[in-house]
Motif scaffolding. Structure first.
Motif, short mmCIF file in Angstrom:
data_model
loop_
_atom_site.label_atom_id
_atom_site.label_comp_id
_atom_site.label_asym_id
_atom_site.label_seq_id
_atom_site.Cartn_x
_atom_site.Cartn_y
_atom_site.Cartn_z
N GLN A 1 -36.09 42.40 89.69
CA GLN A 1 -36.77 41.13 89.97
C GLN A 1 -36.86 40.27 88.72
O GLN A 1 -36.64 39.06 88.76
CB GLN A 1 -38.15 41.40 90.54
N LEU A 2 -37.18 40.91 87.59
CA LEU A 2 -37.25 40.16 86.33
C LEU A 2 -35.90 39.59 85.95
O LEU A 2 -35.80 38.46 85.47
CB LEU A 2 -37.78 41.07 85.22
N LEU A 3 -34.83 40.38 86.19
CA LEU A 3 -33.49 39.90 85.89
C LEU A 3 -33.12 38.70 86.75
O LEU A 3 -32.50 37.74 86.28
CB LEU A 3 -32.48 41.03 86.08
N LEU B 1 -30.59 32.54 81.60
CA LEU B 1 -29.51 33.20 80.86
C LEU B 1 -28.18 32.47 81.06
O LEU B 1 -27.38 32.36 80.12
CB LEU B 1 -29.40 34.65 81.31
N ILE B 2 -27.95 31.98 82.26
CA ILE B 2 -26.71 31.24 82.53
C ILE B 2 -26.68 29.94 81.72
O ILE B 2 -25.65 29.59 81.12
CB ILE B 2 -26.58 30.95 84.03
N VAL B 3 -27.81 29.25 81.69
CA VAL B 3 -27.88 28.01 80.90
C VAL B 3 -27.64 28.29 79.42
O VAL B 3 -26.89 27.57 78.74
CB VAL B 3 -29.24 27.32 81.12
N PHE C 1 -24.47 29.85 73.79
CA PHE C 1 -23.65 30.94 73.26
C PHE C 1 -22.16 30.60 73.28
O PHE C 1 -21.45 30.92 72.32
CB PHE C 1 -23.91 32.22 74.06
N TYR C 2 -21.69 29.96 74.34
CA TYR C 2 -20.27 29.59 74.37
C TYR C 2 -19.91 28.58 73.26
O TYR C 2 -18.92 28.78 72.55
CB TYR C 2 -19.90 29.04 75.74
N PRO C 3 -20.68 27.49 73.06
CA PRO C 3 -20.35 26.61 71.93
C PRO C 3 -20.44 27.31 70.58
O PRO C 3 -19.61 27.06 69.70
CB PRO C 3 -21.40 25.48 72.06
#
Length: 314
Positions: free
Chosen positions: A39-41, A48-50, A56-58
């Motif tokens: 549930q926390l995930l 995390l996606i944002v 992280f990608y840049p």
């Protein structure tokens, strides 16, 4: 002597019996292991996606470019540390950021302390003064300082009444310090005030009743308790100042250039993405080192303050 259970024991036994009766098989069910973690995930997944897409990608792209553009290897790092101008800009960035931090702490501490001793209406007005800059664009505020600090501006005209013909502040480190301190001051006031508002002022009264002078009581009792807020505000100010671009570019000259200005020149002016990436990587590493060192010092300072507070309570 009677051995009948008391009311608390009877209530607990009744609750356990009801739970057992409601459960098939007569035994209570245990919560499944890992259910709370899933549930926390799920709750953290959008954040995390944002972070992955916009942070992280840049960062990974910049890191890869630092080692691969224009050729794979450490040539970009060799270029950065072999050029004296790069090291000078790095030192200037750290130096001006440090002095901006000192100025903001010296101005924010008495302002935050004053907010804790005034009446609620006055405190609300002071808080509004602190928050108003957040509602104004940084570019607008910097343009305002350009108008105020130039020789023909209001300050320059006022100083002519005292015989000062030219103010001579624009395009100097002084103008950069003034502009950056004005932008970052609210970020220091708020953490210090948040810490001061939780301090029991009766500690100062107790210290004075034990024979300590007001100044001694303030330095020995009150000031150490404010250190967590001062450290948080100072660190936030310093880290934010390291990445400033607009204010140094508009109020300073090429002699007051920051690493951010150097990155802009390499990427947009010369199309040297590898050089710009390595400058950004060096700035990130320096920032992380500063955060690590201050975090270690903060833990030591925080433990000593807690010991002092615990001793005073005892």
């Amino acid at each position: 002597m009677s051995h009948a259970p008391n009311t608390t024991q009877f209530s607990a036994l009744s609750t356990q019996a009801i739970r057992t009766a409601d459960t098939p098989g007569g035994t209570p069910k245990k919560p499944k292991a890992g259910g709370g973690g899933r549930q926390l995930l799920l709750v953290l997944l959008p954040a995390l996606i944002v972070l992955a897409v916009f942070y992280f990608y840049p960062m990974l792209t910049v890191l890869v470019a630092a080692f691969t553009d224009p050729q794979p290897g450490l040539q970009n790092f060799e270029w950065f540390f072999s050029q004296a101008v790069n090291l000078q800009v790095l030192g200037r960035t750290l130096s001006i950021s440090f002095w901006v931090m000192i100025i903001c702490v010296l101005l924010a501490f008495p302002f935050a302390f004053f907010m804790t001793v005034v009446k609620p209406n006055t405190r609300n007005m002071l808080m509004l003064i602190v928050l108003v800059p957040f509602w104004t664009s940084m570019v607008v505020r910097t343009f305002a300082w350009v108008v105020l600090l130039q020789d023909s501006g209001p300050i320059g005209q006022f100083m002519k009444l005292f015989g000062v013909e030219q103010l001579g502040v624009m395009r100097t480190p002084t103008a950069v310090l003034i502009g950056m301190a004005q932008v970052l001051l609210p970020f220091v006031v708020l953490p210090i005030y948040a810490t001061m508002s939780k301090i029991d002022t009766r500690l100062l009264t107790a210290a004075r009743s034990l024979g300590a002078r007001p100044a001694k009581a303030f330095v020995s009792v009150y000031l150490p308790l404010t250190l967590p807020g001062v450290a948080s505000g100072a660190l936030l100010c310093f880290v934010m100042a390291l990445g400033f671009y607009i204010t140094p570019a508009m109020l300073g000259s090429s002699r007051e250039a920051f690493l951010s200005t150097l990155i802009q020149g390499q990427v947009q002016g010369l199309a040297q993405w590898g050089y710009g990436a390595v400058i950004g990587f060096v700035l990130l590493v320096v920032t992380m080192l500063i955060l690590g060192i201050t975090s270690y010092i903060g833990k030591k300072t925080g433990s000593s303050v807690q010991d002092m507070v615990g001793g005073s309570k005892a």
